[in-house]
Design a protein around this motif. Structure first.
Motif, mmCIF file in Angstrom:
data_model
loop_
_atom_site.group_PDB
_atom_site.id
_atom_site.type_symbol
_atom_site.label_atom_id
_atom_site.label_comp_id
_atom_site.label_asym_id
_atom_site.label_seq_id
_atom_site.Cartn_x
_atom_site.Cartn_y
_atom_site.Cartn_z
ATOM 1 N N LEU A 174 -8.099 13.891 -31.783
ATOM 2 C CA LEU A 174 -6.885 13.194 -31.620
ATOM 3 C C LEU A 174 -7.137 11.741 -31.929
ATOM 4 C CD1 LEU A 174 -3.936 13.258 -30.844
ATOM 5 C CD2 LEU A 174 -4.575 13.153 -28.475
ATOM 6 N N TYR A 175 -8.114 11.114 -31.288
ATOM 7 C CA TYR A 175 -8.532 9.902 -31.359
ATOM 8 C C TYR A 175 -8.640 9.383 -32.822
ATOM 9 C CZ TYR A 175 -11.569 5.527 -30.886
ATOM 10 O OH TYR A 175 -12.167 4.559 -31.054
ATOM 11 N N GLN A 176 -9.369 9.964 -33.719
ATOM 12 C CA GLN A 176 -9.631 9.845 -35.157
ATOM 13 C C GLN A 176 -8.069 10.004 -35.728
ATOM 14 O OE1 GLN A 176 -13.120 8.821 -34.921
ATOM 15 N NE2 GLN A 176 -12.415 9.039 -37.082
ATOM 16 N N LEU A 177 -7.403 10.996 -35.380
ATOM 17 C CA LEU A 177 -5.981 10.745 -36.209
ATOM 18 C C LEU A 177 -5.201 9.615 -35.894
ATOM 19 C CD1 LEU A 177 -4.806 14.470 -35.703
ATOM 20 C CD2 LEU A 177 -5.460 13.535 -37.977
ATOM 21 N N VAL A 178 -5.074 9.231 -34.587
ATOM 22 C CA VAL A 178 -4.557 7.800 -34.244
ATOM 23 C C VAL A 178 -5.184 6.648 -34.877
ATOM 24 C CG1 VAL A 178 -4.309 6.421 -32.355
ATOM 25 C CG2 VAL A 178 -3.795 8.732 -31.903
ATOM 26 N N LEU A 179 -6.499 6.687 -34.971
ATOM 27 C CA LEU A 179 -7.156 5.546 -35.762
ATOM 28 C C LEU A 179 -6.616 5.634 -37.149
ATOM 29 C CD1 LEU A 179 -11.055 5.499 -34.687
ATOM 30 C CD2 LEU A 179 -9.084 4.076 -33.800
ATOM 31 N N ALA A 180 -6.598 6.760 -38.057
ATOM 32 C CA ALA A 180 -6.245 7.028 -39.150
ATOM 33 C C ALA A 180 -4.824 6.132 -39.517
ATOM 34 C CB ALA A 180 -5.824 8.346 -39.637
ATOM 35 N N VAL A 181 -3.818 6.215 -38.673
ATOM 36 C CA VAL A 181 -2.447 5.698 -38.800
ATOM 37 C C VAL A 181 -2.848 4.328 -38.532
ATOM 38 C CG1 VAL A 181 -0.228 5.455 -37.678
ATOM 39 C CG2 VAL A 181 -1.318 7.614 -38.180
ATOM 40 N N TYR A 182 -3.500 3.989 -37.275
ATOM 41 C CA TYR A 182 -3.894 2.513 -36.810
ATOM 42 C C TYR A 182 -4.399 1.726 -37.902
ATOM 43 C CZ TYR A 182 -6.141 -1.215 -34.048
ATOM 44 O OH TYR A 182 -6.765 -2.116 -33.480
ATOM 45 N N SER A 183 -5.235 2.267 -38.764
ATOM 46 C CA SER A 183 -6.035 1.373 -39.848
ATOM 47 C C SER A 183 -4.953 1.073 -40.844
ATOM 48 C CB SER A 183 -7.099 2.283 -40.303
ATOM 49 O OG SER A 183 -6.457 3.487 -41.185
ATOM 50 N N LEU A 184 -4.095 1.705 -41.085
ATOM 51 C CA LEU A 184 -2.957 1.694 -42.081
ATOM 52 C C LEU A 184 -2.252 0.182 -41.687
ATOM 53 C CD1 LEU A 184 -1.209 2.220 -44.632
ATOM 54 C CD2 LEU A 184 0.036 3.718 -43.053
ATOM 55 N N PHE A 185 -1.871 0.029 -40.343
ATOM 56 C CA PHE A 185 -1.181 -0.959 -39.994
ATOM 57 C C PHE A 185 -2.331 -2.220 -39.648
ATOM 58 C CE2 PHE A 185 1.911 2.365 -38.802
ATOM 59 C CZ PHE A 185 3.011 1.641 -39.012
ATOM 60 N N ALA A 189 5.795 9.169 -35.918
ATOM 61 C CA ALA A 189 4.384 9.362 -36.589
ATOM 62 C C ALA A 189 3.445 10.402 -35.814
ATOM 63 C CB ALA A 189 3.571 8.041 -36.499
ATOM 64 N N ALA A 190 3.522 10.256 -34.552
ATOM 65 C CA ALA A 190 2.660 11.315 -33.840
ATOM 66 C C ALA A 190 3.386 12.664 -33.924
ATOM 67 C CB ALA A 190 3.030 11.034 -32.306
ATOM 68 N N ARG A 191 4.671 12.812 -34.185
ATOM 69 C CA ARG A 191 5.378 14.145 -34.286
ATOM 70 C C ARG A 191 4.942 14.828 -35.794
ATOM 71 N NH1 ARG A 191 8.863 17.116 -31.536
ATOM 72 N NH2 ARG A 191 9.190 15.460 -30.204
ATOM 73 N N TRP A 192 5.326 13.842 -36.768
ATOM 74 C CA TRP A 192 5.482 14.318 -38.115
ATOM 75 C C TRP A 192 3.968 13.972 -38.811
ATOM 76 C CZ3 TRP A 192 9.217 17.894 -38.132
ATOM 77 C CH2 TRP A 192 10.377 17.524 -37.369
ATOM 78 N N TRP A 193 3.530 12.992 -38.571
ATOM 79 C CA TRP A 193 2.018 12.650 -39.353
ATOM 80 C C TRP A 193 1.143 13.298 -38.723
ATOM 81 C CZ3 TRP A 193 2.909 6.745 -40.432
ATOM 82 C CH2 TRP A 193 3.943 6.533 -40.945
ATOM 83 N N LEU A 194 0.838 12.948 -37.445
ATOM 84 C CA LEU A 194 -0.430 13.668 -36.599
ATOM 85 C C LEU A 194 0.053 14.915 -36.247
ATOM 86 C CD1 LEU A 194 -1.133 10.721 -34.074
ATOM 87 C CD2 LEU A 194 -1.644 10.773 -36.501
ATOM 88 N N GLY A 195 1.122 15.406 -36.246
ATOM 89 C CA GLY A 195 1.290 16.834 -35.739
ATOM 90 C C GLY A 195 0.982 16.969 -34.075
#
Length: 516
Positions: A41-52, A108-114
């Motif tokens: 979960l942490y890595q998934l959050v970092l993936a979106v975070y890195s984009l911003f 993003a959490a619902r549709w991107w991260l699932g």
């Protein structure tokens, strides 16, 4: 000037190694505190975070370094005005990135991260965006002045503060769900960014009289146009690359879940690979930082001056030393991957990933060094083009292979991606520099030295087996002794076959630079 350059290079190298060690220690602690699913979960959050983060910082960081160097060389009052404008642009981008990530956290959490548990972590991480953007401008100002001390000090303080806050927060939230624990981890990151920005502001205020004098700020010429001309291509290119990378990271656990039938198991496997094995694989690359710091500016100068013989010599040295080092590190992970995974993470799965990825290390490390060299000789567009093609091919391969092969398919994607990018970038670099490849000379020595080190490593692993079955302290000692023994054998085996000549040439280059 050259003495100052070497001092900065040494300071950057030491600080980079220290930061990487601290970051690796933090990763190990997080892996044990969050577990496989939490790291996923942490890595998934970092993936979106890195984009911003890319949106907030990438363009203004480059613009600050380039434009402040130009203005400081021409007019100190206009340089003061340019810094104010750059800080204003950075603050606007940081606030926009913060607002975007905060508002999109739920969808993003619902549709991107699932996984809706990631929403709180995304909101917590968003709070650091404005501070990060302004700090990147101030760091560019000091780089333009040839000063690395303030940047190093702020980064070290930020890392120490972040680690302390994370550890305290995780201890206080022990037993709570992984979503809450990920949120406090990203909240600590945001707090660290705020501290770093405050320290950079203090350093900038102290340096202002010397840098700008006591005159009032003057408007720089065509400031908006010049900032925009740098901002949009850098921001656009990096945001595109980051978006493709984020899309891949979103797809991996989703496709793994199709193969495994369980989202939690897929997230745990993803976290073990991306949060445990890959950071360990990438860690030794930091030791090549000193080589890059010393050689890359020289490569750029040789290219600008059209000194073909000097450029060829530097590139050959960089390539051969990188192949020697990466082949050795790959052999270390092949021999000691399982013990490393067990000692650091208590995970046989992480150790298996280390062993599988070991053959790809020469490709991964060489591709990174070649990418930097291509930028030094003006081939950054080609490097970006190959990176975009690679990301698109990886996304397609993830969709095709992971639902059928699971994690084996993703490991195959990593290996094939490394082969593609390394071959494409290296071929372009060699063609642009007019270098002919001598495969027998370039590969025989490194492969022979790595093979000798591998044979010694397996012997050492058998000899140190009693230590590997003892307590954690003895296990770490065994790993250190095994790695040191393999390093000595690799150095001795490669020295008469070109390694010694390249190391002596690099040392002579450093001494000559210092004397000039």
């Amino acid at each position: 000037m050259r003495q100052s350059y070497l001092k900065n290079a040494a300071l950057l190298t030491v600080s980079d190694v220290a930061l990487r060690l601290a970051g690796m220690g933090l990763r190990i602690y997080l892996a044990n505190a969050l577990g496989g699913e939490g790291m996923g979960l942490y890595q998934l959050v970092l993936a979106v975070y890195s984009l911003f983060v890319t949106l907030a910082t990438s363009g203004v960081s480059v613009a600050s370094t380039r434009l402040m160097a130009e203005e400081l060389a021409c007019s100190r009052p206009r340089a003061r005005g340019m810094l104010a404008r750059l800080c204003g642009v950075a603050l606007a981008l940081g606030l926009a990135a913060m607002a975007g990530q905060w508002c999109l956290a739920g969808p993003a959490a619902r549709w991107w991260l699932g996984d809706v548990r990631g929403a709180r972590a995304l909101r917590a991480a968003a709070l650091g965006m404005p501070f990060m953007a302004v700090a990147s401008v101030l760091r560019g100002f000091f780089i333009a002045r040839g000063q690395v001390g303030p940047n190093v000090a702020s980064q070290l303080a930020e890392q120490a503060f972040r680690i302390g806050v994370m550890v305290a927060a995780l201890e206080a939230t022990e037993g709570l769900d992984v979503g809450t624990r990920c949120a406090v981890v990203l909240g600590a990151t945001a707090a660290g960014e705020a501290l770093s920005a405050a320290l950079m502001a203090v350093f900038c205020r102290r340096a202002a009289p010397e840098a700008f004098g006591h005159d009032r700020a003057q408007p720089p010429q065509a400031a908006a146009r010049r900032i925009w001309e740098i901002l949009w291509p850098v921001e656009g290119g990096r945001c595109l690359a980051s978006a493709l990378h984020t899309a891949e990271n979103m797809l991996v656990p989703a496709c793994l879940a199709v193969y495994l039938g369980q989202r939690s198991t897929a997230l745990a496997q993803y976290g073990t690979l991306k949060g445990m094995a890959l950071p360990l694989v990438n860690f030794p690359f930091g030791l090549l930082g000193s080589l890059g710091v010393l050689l890359m500016p020289e490569i750029t100068r040789a290219h600008i001056r059209a000194n073909r013989s000097r450029l060829t010599s530097l590139l050959r040295r960089m390539l051969r030393l990188t192949v020697y080092f990466s082949a050795f590190v790959g052999m270390v992970f092949w021999v000691w991957g399982q013990p490393l995974g067990l000692v650091l993470y208590g995970s046989r799965e992480a150790g298996a990933y280390l062993e599988i990825l070991a053959p790809a290390l020469p490709l991964l490390y060489l591709e990174s060094m070649v990418d930097n060299a291509m930028k030094g000789i003006g081939e950054q567009r080609a490097a970006f083009r190959y990176s975009v093609w690679d990301s698109m091919l990886r996304i397609g391969a993830v969709v095709l292979l992971l639902p059928r092969q699971g994690m084996r398919g993703f490991l195959l994607v990593i290996l094939l991606s490394s082969l593609f990018t390394c071959a494409a970038n290296t071929r372009r670099l060699l063609a642009a520099a007019g270098i002919r490849v001598d495969l027998a000379r370039w590969l025989a020595g490194p492969l022979g030295a790595a093979a000798a080190a591998g044979a010694a490593g397996w012997g050492l692993r058998r000899a140190l087996a009693p230590l590997l079955s003892a307590g954690q302290g003895m296990q770490l000692l065994a790993l250190a002794l095994g790695g040191a023994g393999m390093g000595a054998v690799c150095l001795a085996a490669g020295w008469p076959f070109g390694l010694g000549a390249e190391i002596r040439a690099a040392c002579r280059g450093g001494r000559n630079a210092k004397s000039q």
